[in-house]
Write a protein that holds these residues in place. Sequence first.
Motif, PDB file in Angstrom:
ATOM      1  N   GLN A 284       0.810  -1.228   0.000  1.00 51.46           N
ATOM      2  CA  GLN A 284       0.000   0.000   0.000  1.00 51.46           C
ATOM      3  C   GLN A 284       0.842   1.277   0.000  1.00 51.46           C
ATOM      4  N   GLU A 291       0.200   9.217   0.146  1.00 53.76           N
ATOM      5  CA  GLU A 291      -0.596   8.327   1.003  1.00 53.76           C
ATOM      6  C   GLU A 291      -2.077   8.689   0.859  1.00 53.76           C
ATOM      7  N   ASP A 292      -2.877   7.715   0.427  1.00 54.43           N
ATOM      8  CA  ASP A 292      -4.324   7.918   0.260  1.00 54.43           C
ATOM      9  C   ASP A 292      -4.968   7.839   1.636  1.00 54.43           C
ATOM     10  N   ARG A 294      -8.048   9.173   3.050  1.00 58.33           N
ATOM     11  CA  ARG A 294      -9.456   8.756   3.038  1.00 58.33           C
ATOM     12  C   ARG A 294     -10.225   9.579   2.015  1.00 58.33           C
ATOM     13  N   GLU A 295     -11.458   9.153   1.765  1.00 59.17           N
ATOM     14  CA  GLU A 295     -12.347   9.926   0.896  1.00 59.17           C
ATOM     15  C   GLU A 295     -13.468  10.487   1.749  1.00 59.17           C
ATOM     16  N   ARG A 300     -10.903  12.875  -2.555  1.00 56.73           N
ATOM     17  CA  ARG A 300      -9.788  12.021  -2.095  1.00 56.73           C
ATOM     18  C   ARG A 300      -8.723  12.899  -1.454  1.00 56.73           C
ATOM     19  N   TYR A 301      -8.377  12.586  -0.209  1.00 59.44           N
ATOM     20  CA  TYR A 301      -7.365  13.357   0.518  1.00 59.44           C
ATOM     21  C   TYR A 301      -6.033  12.606   0.488  1.00 59.44           C
ATOM     22  N   ILE A 302      -5.004  13.254  -0.088  1.00 55.48           N
ATOM     23  CA  ILE A 302      -3.694  12.622  -0.307  1.00 55.48           C
ATOM     24  C   ILE A 302      -2.631  13.348   0.519  1.00 55.48           C
ATOM     25  N   PHE A 320      -1.949  12.289 -10.873  1.00 53.66           N
ATOM     26  CA  PHE A 320      -3.419  12.309 -10.841  1.00 53.66           C
ATOM     27  C   PHE A 320      -4.001  12.962 -12.093  1.00 53.66           C
ATOM     28  N   VAL A 402      -9.208  15.701  -6.213  1.00 57.62           N
ATOM     29  CA  VAL A 402      -8.105  15.226  -5.371  1.00 57.62           C
ATOM     30  C   VAL A 402      -7.629  16.410  -4.534  1.00 57.62           C
TER      31      VAL A 402
END
Length: 432
Positions: A284, A291-292, A294-295, A300-302, A320, A402
């Motif tokens: 992962q 680092e993904d 959460r949504e 999507r928060y990176i 992206f 994103v």
Amino acid sequence: MASARYAAQQGALVRVTDMKSPEVLAPSVQALAGLPIEFILGEHREEDFRWAEIVIRNPGVPWTSPYIRLAQEHGARIEMEIALFLLACPGRVIGITGTRGKTTTASLIYEILRASGAHTLIGGNVAGVETLSLLPQITPETLVVLELSSWQLEGLAPHKISPSVAVMTNIYPDHLNTYTGMEDYAEAKANIFRHQKPDDVAVFNYDNPWTRRFGDEAPGQTWFTSLERGGSFARNSTQVDPFIFIETPLAGRHNLENILLATTTARLLGVSDDVIAEAVRRFQGVPHRLEDVREVGGVRYINDSASTSPVAGQVALEAFDAPIVLVTGGNTKHLPLEAWPERIVQRCRDVILLAGSGTDELVPAIQQEVQRQGASDPVRGIFTDYQQALAAAVQLARPGDVFLFSPGFTSFGMFLNEFDRGDKFVAYVRAL
């Protein structure tokens, strides 16, 4: 801490000196309780450097330090933790270095080797790991994966030692505030392969000009990896082994480069393709590197807080396709901005900046790109408070976006370091 503990356990008379205050260092001192160690904190005293026979230099301390010079003048040996480790390590060492991607590549190699059933440990430039403290667990059969920074690799040069397996991801401008230039910085990295023996193994990224050049100079059995050529190949060979391990949750072309380096290294170490493919599928990534988190509400928060240079900021944007709300900025290391401002204007609908000397360089470059491209200005504000900055960016984000936290500069002043910066971002996002 590991150096102090190791030296004391070997029977040395140990003094630890650190400019930080006793209050700040109390947890570290407590962790070394019970060992015969003397602490001189909040200052460096010249007498300690005249007294010492061996000085173990922390990676952040430059060779030009007057205290290092003083110790050398009085006949002291200057050592670094990683050299002491390699001199004492009975296992096979796989060293990984590069400007970008070394943590991801090292972590993936570690996971693949572990999945193969081999006794494997990881250390070096890895948060929370005391590398010297690994020694009691290591046998001649142990595989030891070490992520190695340029500063750590400097410590190998006096002993003319290199890991038996060397992996080099790429070289880009970085740390030019502590090196005299690119040649000086790259030469520190080159210690990873310079002193290899003819039957040692080295793996280089062919698509980066610096690492391609180094691959031609390596004394061991040398392999190249190339996304552009679709696989890996031995030096002086025309036969390319195709890149087949592409089922991955990781975003971005740069991560495909990292995967190709890791899987080629694992193959050279005798791991089967089935084990490699399954490990790549499961991997992962590592914290703070795209680092993904959460949504939330379709956004999507990176977390890309480990992005501390413009090239890292640029690579993050290229990972992206969706509309990007970017939170960036910080303090400069005086590195070239390259194509980063151009990518920001091309790819970001909204940009929020954290105040700092780097931001002062970046904003005019973004405005120039806006003029050049005839585009609309994406900058929505500069903030001295990171929570206010994140709150403003959250308001701008829409479903399908994103939300990219990729500072592209260092964090000094607002945060302890890039990991503290990333932890605070993750905590903020988890609380949304």
